[in-house]
Design a protein around this motif. Structure first.
Motif, PDB file in Angstrom:
ATOM      1  N   ARG A   3       0.841  -1.201   0.000  1.00 50.57           N
ATOM      2  CA  ARG A   3       0.000   0.000   0.000  1.00 50.57           C
ATOM      3  C   ARG A   3       0.879   1.256   0.000  1.00 50.57           C
ATOM      4  O   ARG A   3       2.044   1.216   0.402  1.00 50.57           O
ATOM      5  N   ALA A   4       0.273   2.345  -0.437  1.00 53.24           N
ATOM      6  CA  ALA A   4       0.948   3.642  -0.443  1.00 53.24           C
ATOM      7  C   ALA A   4      -0.009   4.690   0.107  1.00 53.24           C
ATOM      8  O   ALA A   4      -1.226   4.613  -0.085  1.00 53.24           O
ATOM      9  N   ILE A   6      -1.151   8.464  -0.247  1.00 54.22           N
ATOM     10  CA  ILE A   6      -1.150   9.542  -1.240  1.00 54.22           C
ATOM     11  C   ILE A   6      -1.624  10.813  -0.536  1.00 54.22           C
ATOM     12  O   ILE A   6      -2.776  10.895  -0.102  1.00 54.22           O
ATOM     13  N   LEU A 100       3.019   3.194  -9.571  1.00 50.66           N
ATOM     14  CA  LEU A 100       2.373   2.228  -8.677  1.00 50.66           C
ATOM     15  C   LEU A 100       2.410   0.820  -9.274  1.00 50.66           C
ATOM     16  O   LEU A 100       2.685  -0.155  -8.570  1.00 50.66           O
ATOM     17  N   GLU A 107      -2.939  -1.062  -3.073  1.00 51.73           N
ATOM     18  CA  GLU A 107      -3.802  -0.417  -2.083  1.00 51.73           C
ATOM     19  C   GLU A 107      -3.348   1.023  -1.894  1.00 51.73           C
ATOM     20  O   GLU A 107      -2.177   1.287  -1.624  1.00 51.73           O
ATOM     21  N   LEU A 108      -4.297   1.951  -2.009  1.00 50.72           N
ATOM     22  CA  LEU A 108      -4.006   3.375  -1.854  1.00 50.72           C
ATOM     23  C   LEU A 108      -4.800   3.947  -0.696  1.00 50.72           C
ATOM     24  O   LEU A 108      -6.002   3.689  -0.573  1.00 50.72           O
ATOM     25  N   LEU A 110      -5.746   7.629   0.753  1.00 49.63           N
ATOM     26  CA  LEU A 110      -5.737   9.018   0.313  1.00 49.63           C
ATOM     27  C   LEU A 110      -6.108   9.976   1.436  1.00 49.63           C
ATOM     28  O   LEU A 110      -6.993   9.683   2.242  1.00 49.63           O
ATOM     29  N   ALA A 126      -8.853   6.022  -9.045  1.00 51.58           N
ATOM     30  CA  ALA A 126      -8.128   4.877  -8.494  1.00 51.58           C
ATOM     31  C   ALA A 126      -9.038   3.661  -8.422  1.00 51.58           C
ATOM     32  O   ALA A 126      -8.623   2.544  -8.769  1.00 51.58           O
ATOM     33  N   TYR A 131      -7.604  -0.210  -8.069  1.00 50.88           N
ATOM     34  CA  TYR A 131      -6.932  -0.144  -6.769  1.00 50.88           C
ATOM     35  C   TYR A 131      -7.936  -0.342  -5.645  1.00 50.88           C
ATOM     36  O   TYR A 131      -9.108   0.016  -5.772  1.00 50.88           O
ATOM     37  N   VAL A 133      -9.018   1.259  -2.459  1.00 50.99           N
ATOM     38  CA  VAL A 133      -8.860   2.654  -2.048  1.00 50.99           C
ATOM     39  C   VAL A 133      -9.512   2.898  -0.690  1.00 50.99           C
ATOM     40  O   VAL A 133     -10.643   2.481  -0.453  1.00 50.99           O
TER      41      VAL A 133
END
Length: 187
Positions: A3-4, A6, A100, A107-108, A110, A126, A131, A133
């Motif tokens: 995951r990231a 954002i 990405l 996995e994002l 936000l 996304a 993704y 999200v």
């Protein structure tokens, strides 16, 4: 699944309430900082996104001091820094989706400004790109809106109403899960 985080458009210009109007969620900046600290301590990637308006009169234009990131976000050492001049972080430079994909990030999470504009647009895109999200609602904020809308007349919504509508649209529409900062941090 990797995951990231954002972080979207956490810029000084949004502190100018004379320009933007009434806002909500004064804890947004602290919550974004808490999320970033959690991601950094876990060694997970953080992507910072900055809106560079093409309109010279905009407080978000690169020549204006409001374009700068707020201090807690400016202090982040991001895995990727994206600049954009539209609502979606997926239409920025460098290419967020390609970055990405190269890293198998699916996995994002936000956060940022504005809830119902750039955060929502990025979340919808996304979701459409496949993704998983999560939007951390209490790590976003927005501003009251009013417009003369054809067929409806003057339509006004408070920032709190817009945040609730965005959360409803994203979650009920299947674009994103809505979460709180406390659910994702040690706080």
């Amino acid at each position: 699944m990797t995951r990231a985080l954002i972080v979207i458009d956490m810029q000084r210009a949004f502190d100018d309430l004379d320009f933007w109007g009434a806002t909500t969620n004064p804890d947004c900046e602290a919550n974004v900082a808490g999320l970033a600290a959690t991601w950094a301590s876990a060694g997970e990637p953080i992507v910072v996104v900055r809106h560079d308006s093409v309109s010279a009169g905009s407080p978000l234009h690169p020549s204006n001091p409001g374009n700068a990131l707020v201090d807690p976000v400016a202090a982040i050492d991001p895995a990727l820094f994206v600049t954009k001049n539209v609502n979606s972080a997926f239409y920025g430079d460098p290419d967020l989706h390609a970055w990405l994909t190269e890293r198998a990030i699916g996995e994002l999470v936000l956060c940022g400004i504005q809830t119902n504009m750039c955060v929502e647009t990025t979340a919808r895109m996304a979701g459409n790109l496949g993704y998983e999200v999560t939007v951390v609602l209490d790590a976003t904020r927005t501003f009251d809106l009013q417009a003369d809308v054809a067929g409806l007349g003057i339509v006004t919504r408070t920032a709190a109403e817009l945040m609730a509508t965005t959360a409803l649209d994203l979650q009920a529409g299947g674009f994103a899960r809505i979460a709180t900062t406390a659910e994702l941090t040690d706080a």
